[in-house]
Design a protein around this motif. Sequence first.
Motif, PDB file in Angstrom:
ATOM      1  N   ILE A  47       0.850  -1.183   0.000  1.00 24.98           N
ATOM      2  CA  ILE A  47       0.000   0.000   0.000  1.00 24.98           C
ATOM      3  C   ILE A  47       0.888   1.236   0.000  1.00 24.98           C
ATOM      4  O   ILE A  47       0.766   2.112  -0.854  1.00 24.98           O
ATOM      5  CB  ILE A  47      -0.900   0.038   1.247  1.00 24.98           C
ATOM      6  CG1 ILE A  47      -1.732  -1.224   1.351  1.00 24.98           C
ATOM      7  CG2 ILE A  47      -1.769   1.288   1.217  1.00 24.98           C
ATOM      8  CD1 ILE A  47      -2.425  -1.384   2.679  1.00 24.98           C
ATOM      9  N   ALA A  48       1.749   1.302   0.995  1.00 19.88           N
ATOM     10  CA  ALA A  48       2.609   2.476   1.117  1.00 19.88           C
ATOM     11  C   ALA A  48       3.797   2.169   2.012  1.00 19.88           C
ATOM     12  O   ALA A  48       3.709   1.351   2.916  1.00 19.88           O
ATOM     13  CB  ALA A  48       1.829   3.655   1.705  1.00 19.88           C
ATOM     14  N   GLY A  49       4.898   2.817   1.720  1.00 23.60           N
ATOM     15  CA  GLY A  49       6.072   2.738   2.553  1.00 23.60           C
ATOM     16  C   GLY A  49       6.627   4.132   2.773  1.00 23.60           C
ATOM     17  O   GLY A  49       6.421   5.032   1.944  1.00 23.60           O
ATOM     18  N   ILE A  50       7.325   4.298   3.892  1.00 27.52           N
ATOM     19  CA  ILE A  50       7.947   5.587   4.185  1.00 27.52           C
ATOM     20  C   ILE A  50       9.328   5.335   4.766  1.00 27.52           C
ATOM     21  O   ILE A  50       9.504   4.490   5.637  1.00 27.52           O
ATOM     22  CB  ILE A  50       7.070   6.434   5.136  1.00 27.52           C
ATOM     23  CG1 ILE A  50       7.703   7.799   5.381  1.00 27.52           C
ATOM     24  CG2 ILE A  50       6.790   5.715   6.454  1.00 27.52           C
ATOM     25  CD1 ILE A  50       6.747   8.788   6.068  1.00 27.52           C
ATOM     26  N   SER A  55      10.842  10.058   2.626  1.00 26.09           N
ATOM     27  CA  SER A  55      10.400   9.752   1.272  1.00 26.09           C
ATOM     28  C   SER A  55       9.385   8.619   1.312  1.00 26.09           C
ATOM     29  O   SER A  55       9.444   7.751   2.179  1.00 26.09           O
ATOM     30  CB  SER A  55      11.576   9.384   0.370  1.00 26.09           C
ATOM     31  OG  SER A  55      12.268   8.277   0.881  1.00 26.09           O
ATOM     32  N   THR A  56       8.443   8.650   0.378  1.00 21.63           N
ATOM     33  CA  THR A  56       7.332   7.712   0.389  1.00 21.63           C
ATOM     34  C   THR A  56       7.183   7.000  -0.941  1.00 21.63           C
ATOM     35  O   THR A  56       7.646   7.468  -1.978  1.00 21.63           O
ATOM     36  CB  THR A  56       6.015   8.443   0.722  1.00 21.63           C
ATOM     37  OG1 THR A  56       5.804   9.486  -0.239  1.00 21.63           O
ATOM     38  CG2 THR A  56       6.041   9.031   2.124  1.00 21.63           C
ATOM     39  N   ASN A  57       6.507   5.871  -0.882  1.00 23.75           N
ATOM     40  CA  ASN A  57       6.237   5.060  -2.057  1.00 23.75           C
ATOM     41  C   ASN A  57       4.851   4.472  -1.883  1.00 23.75           C
ATOM     42  O   ASN A  57       4.547   3.919  -0.824  1.00 23.75           O
ATOM     43  CB  ASN A  57       7.282   3.942  -2.168  1.00 23.75           C
ATOM     44  CG  ASN A  57       7.094   3.095  -3.404  1.00 23.75           C
ATOM     45  OD1 ASN A  57       6.732   3.601  -4.456  1.00 23.75           O
ATOM     46  ND2 ASN A  57       7.363   1.810  -3.293  1.00 23.75           N
ATOM     47  N   TYR A  58       4.011   4.617  -2.914  1.00 27.77           N
ATOM     48  CA  TYR A  58       2.640   4.149  -2.824  1.00 27.77           C
ATOM     49  C   TYR A  58       2.325   3.152  -3.936  1.00 27.77           C
ATOM     50  O   TYR A  58       2.859   3.262  -5.050  1.00 27.77           O
ATOM     51  CB  TYR A  58       1.655   5.325  -2.942  1.00 27.77           C
ATOM     52  CG  TYR A  58       1.644   6.256  -1.771  1.00 27.77           C
ATOM     53  CD1 TYR A  58       2.444   7.395  -1.743  1.00 27.77           C
ATOM     54  CD2 TYR A  58       0.819   6.016  -0.672  1.00 27.77           C
ATOM     55  CE1 TYR A  58       2.431   8.256  -0.661  1.00 27.77           C
ATOM     56  CE2 TYR A  58       0.791   6.875   0.415  1.00 27.77           C
ATOM     57  CZ  TYR A  58       1.599   7.988   0.413  1.00 27.77           C
ATOM     58  OH  TYR A  58       1.578   8.845   1.485  1.00 27.77           O
ATOM     59  N   GLY A  59       1.419   2.224  -3.632  1.00 27.11           N
ATOM     60  CA  GLY A  59       0.918   1.347  -4.663  1.00 27.11           C
ATOM     61  C   GLY A  59       0.090   2.139  -5.669  1.00 27.11           C
ATOM     62  O   GLY A  59      -0.527   3.148  -5.310  1.00 27.11           O
ATOM     63  N   ASP A  60       0.076   1.671  -6.913  1.00 28.95           N
ATOM     64  CA  ASP A  60      -0.627   2.409  -7.961  1.00 28.95           C
ATOM     65  C   ASP A  60      -2.109   2.595  -7.663  1.00 28.95           C
ATOM     66  O   ASP A  60      -2.716   3.598  -8.050  1.00 28.95           O
ATOM     67  CB  ASP A  60      -0.466   1.683  -9.302  1.00 28.95           C
ATOM     68  CG  ASP A  60       0.959   1.743  -9.823  1.00 28.95           C
ATOM     69  OD1 ASP A  60       1.322   0.899 -10.660  1.00 28.95           O
ATOM     70  OD2 ASP A  60       1.716   2.643  -9.379  1.00 28.95           O
ATOM     71  N   PHE A  61      -2.695   1.630  -6.964  1.00 28.81           N
ATOM     72  CA  PHE A  61      -4.140   1.675  -6.737  1.00 28.81           C
ATOM     73  C   PHE A  61      -4.525   2.762  -5.721  1.00 28.81           C
ATOM     74  O   PHE A  61      -5.691   3.096  -5.581  1.00 28.81           O
ATOM     75  CB  PHE A  61      -4.636   0.318  -6.226  1.00 28.81           C
ATOM     76  CG  PHE A  61      -4.065  -0.051  -4.886  1.00 28.81           C
ATOM     77  CD1 PHE A  61      -2.890  -0.775  -4.785  1.00 28.81           C
ATOM     78  CD2 PHE A  61      -4.703   0.340  -3.719  1.00 28.81           C
ATOM     79  CE1 PHE A  61      -2.362  -1.110  -3.551  1.00 28.81           C
ATOM     80  CE2 PHE A  61      -4.184   0.007  -2.476  1.00 28.81           C
ATOM     81  CZ  PHE A  61      -3.010  -0.714  -2.394  1.00 28.81           C
ATOM     82  N   VAL A  62      -3.557   3.296  -5.013  1.00 30.29           N
ATOM     83  CA  VAL A  62      -3.865   4.294  -3.982  1.00 30.29           C
ATOM     84  C   VAL A  62      -4.463   5.558  -4.605  1.00 30.29           C
ATOM     85  O   VAL A  62      -5.415   6.128  -4.078  1.00 30.29           O
ATOM     86  CB  VAL A  62      -2.605   4.610  -3.162  1.00 30.29           C
ATOM     87  CG1 VAL A  62      -2.838   5.806  -2.243  1.00 30.29           C
ATOM     88  CG2 VAL A  62      -2.203   3.389  -2.350  1.00 30.29           C
ATOM     89  N   GLU A  63      -3.894   5.994  -5.705  1.00 33.91           N
ATOM     90  CA  GLU A  63      -4.453   7.121  -6.480  1.00 33.91           C
ATOM     91  C   GLU A  63      -4.723   8.354  -5.620  1.00 33.91           C
ATOM     92  O   GLU A  63      -5.768   9.005  -5.744  1.00 33.91           O
ATOM     93  CB  GLU A  63      -5.742   6.681  -7.191  1.00 33.91           C
ATOM     94  CG  GLU A  63      -5.513   5.541  -8.172  1.00 33.91           C
ATOM     95  CD  GLU A  63      -6.819   5.017  -8.763  1.00 33.91           C
ATOM     96  OE1 GLU A  63      -6.797   4.588  -9.930  1.00 33.91           O
ATOM     97  OE2 GLU A  63      -7.842   5.040  -8.050  1.00 33.91           O
TER      98      GLU A  63
END
Length: 120
Positions: A47-50, A55-63
Amino acid sequence: VQLQASGGGLVQPGGSLRLSCAASGSILSMNVMGWYRQVPGKQRELIAGIKRGGSTNYGDFVEGRFTISRDNTKNTVYLQMNRLKPEDTAVYYCFARRRSSWLKGSDDYWGQGTQVTVSS
Protein backbone atom coordinates in the motif's frame (compact mmCIF):
# COMPACT_ATOMS: atom_id res chain seq x y z
CA VAL A 1 10.99 -5.08 17.23
CA GLN A 2 7.32 -5.99 17.68
CA LEU A 3 4.61 -4.20 15.75
CA GLN A 4 1.01 -3.69 16.85
CA ALA A 5 -1.47 -2.59 14.20
CA SER A 6 -4.80 -1.02 15.09
CA GLY A 7 -7.57 1.12 13.66
CA GLY A 8 -9.26 -1.29 11.30
CA GLY A 9 -12.99 -1.77 11.18
CA LEU A 10 -16.12 -1.47 9.10
CA VAL A 11 -16.63 1.69 7.09
CA GLN A 12 -19.02 2.73 4.35
CA PRO A 13 -17.79 3.39 0.81
CA GLY A 14 -16.38 6.89 0.60
CA GLY A 15 -15.51 6.90 4.28
CA SER A 16 -12.18 7.19 6.07
CA LEU A 17 -10.07 5.20 8.49
CA ARG A 18 -6.75 5.84 10.16
CA LEU A 19 -4.54 2.86 10.86
CA SER A 20 -1.76 2.98 13.42
CA CYS A 21 1.25 0.72 13.81
CA ALA A 22 3.04 1.04 17.12
CA ALA A 23 6.51 -0.46 17.55
CA SER A 24 7.71 -1.90 20.83
CA GLY A 25 11.03 -0.13 20.49
CA SER A 26 12.66 2.69 18.65
CA ILE A 27 11.97 2.78 14.94
CA LEU A 28 14.99 4.92 14.19
CA SER A 29 16.89 1.80 13.14
CA MET A 30 14.13 0.92 10.69
CA ASN A 31 14.87 2.53 7.38
CA VAL A 32 11.50 1.69 5.88
CA MET A 33 8.12 1.23 7.48
CA GLY A 34 4.74 0.87 5.91
CA TRP A 35 1.70 -1.15 5.08
CA TYR A 36 0.71 -4.09 2.91
CA ARG A 37 -2.70 -5.62 2.49
CA GLN A 38 -3.92 -9.08 1.60
CA VAL A 39 -7.16 -10.67 0.52
CA PRO A 40 -7.72 -14.43 0.58
CA GLY A 41 -6.17 -16.17 -2.39
CA LYS A 42 -3.99 -13.23 -3.39
CA GLN A 43 -0.47 -12.13 -2.62
CA ARG A 44 0.21 -9.41 -0.15
CA GLU A 45 0.41 -6.07 -1.99
CA LEU A 46 2.20 -2.90 -1.03
CA ILE A 47 0.00 0.00 0.00
CA ALA A 48 2.61 2.48 1.12
CA GLY A 49 6.07 2.74 2.55
CA ILE A 50 7.95 5.59 4.18
CA LYS A 51 11.67 5.87 4.74
CA ARG A 52 13.30 7.33 7.80
CA GLY A 53 14.06 10.51 5.91
CA GLY A 54 10.44 10.91 4.87
CA SER A 55 10.40 9.75 1.27
CA THR A 56 7.33 7.71 0.39
CA ASN A 57 6.24 5.06 -2.06
CA TYR A 58 2.64 4.15 -2.82
CA GLY A 59 0.92 1.35 -4.66
CA ASP A 60 -0.63 2.41 -7.96
CA PHE A 61 -4.14 1.67 -6.74
CA VAL A 62 -3.86 4.29 -3.98
CA GLU A 63 -4.45 7.12 -6.48
CA GLY A 64 -3.92 9.85 -3.89
CA ARG A 65 -6.50 8.49 -1.45
CA PHE A 66 -4.08 7.32 1.27
CA THR A 67 -1.33 9.13 3.17
CA ILE A 68 1.42 7.46 5.15
CA SER A 69 3.31 9.18 7.93
CA ARG A 70 5.64 8.20 10.73
CA ASP A 71 6.31 9.72 14.13
CA ASN A 72 9.75 8.62 15.28
CA THR A 73 9.17 10.13 18.74
CA LYS A 74 6.12 7.89 19.25
CA ASN A 75 7.58 4.90 17.36
CA THR A 76 4.42 4.82 15.29
CA VAL A 77 3.49 4.74 11.63
CA TYR A 78 0.11 5.87 10.41
CA LEU A 79 -1.97 5.26 7.31
CA GLN A 80 -4.74 7.74 6.69
CA MET A 81 -7.21 6.25 4.22
CA ASN A 82 -9.84 8.41 2.56
CA ARG A 83 -12.43 7.75 -0.14
CA LEU A 84 -12.43 4.06 0.68
CA LYS A 85 -13.85 1.61 -1.83
CA PRO A 86 -15.28 -1.89 -1.37
CA GLU A 87 -12.21 -3.26 -3.16
CA ASP A 88 -10.06 -1.88 -0.34
CA THR A 89 -11.48 -4.61 1.89
CA ALA A 90 -8.54 -6.69 3.14
CA VAL A 91 -6.37 -7.49 6.11
CA TYR A 92 -3.85 -4.68 6.50
CA TYR A 93 -0.36 -5.47 7.79
CA CYS A 94 2.27 -3.05 8.90
CA PHE A 95 5.93 -3.83 8.41
CA ALA A 96 9.34 -2.53 9.37
CA ARG A 97 12.58 -3.00 7.46
CA ARG A 98 16.17 -2.24 8.38
CA ARG A 99 17.25 -2.28 4.73
CA SER A 100 16.77 0.92 2.80
CA SER A 101 14.80 -0.79 0.05
CA TRP A 102 11.21 -0.68 -1.11
CA LEU A 103 11.38 -4.41 -1.83
CA LYS A 104 9.91 -6.91 0.58
CA GLY A 105 12.37 -9.31 2.16
CA SER A 106 12.53 -12.31 4.46
CA ASP A 107 14.09 -10.15 7.17
CA ASP A 108 11.11 -7.80 7.42
CA TYR A 109 9.21 -7.42 10.69
CA TRP A 110 5.42 -7.75 10.54
CA GLY A 111 2.49 -6.74 12.68
CA GLN A 112 -0.46 -9.05 13.29
CA GLY A 113 -2.83 -7.47 10.77
CA THR A 114 -6.02 -5.51 11.16
CA GLN A 115 -9.19 -6.11 9.14
CA VAL A 116 -10.59 -3.31 7.03
CA THR A 117 -14.04 -3.85 5.57
CA VAL A 118 -15.62 -1.34 3.23
CA SER A 119 -19.29 -2.05 2.78
CA SER A 120 -22.65 -0.36 2.90
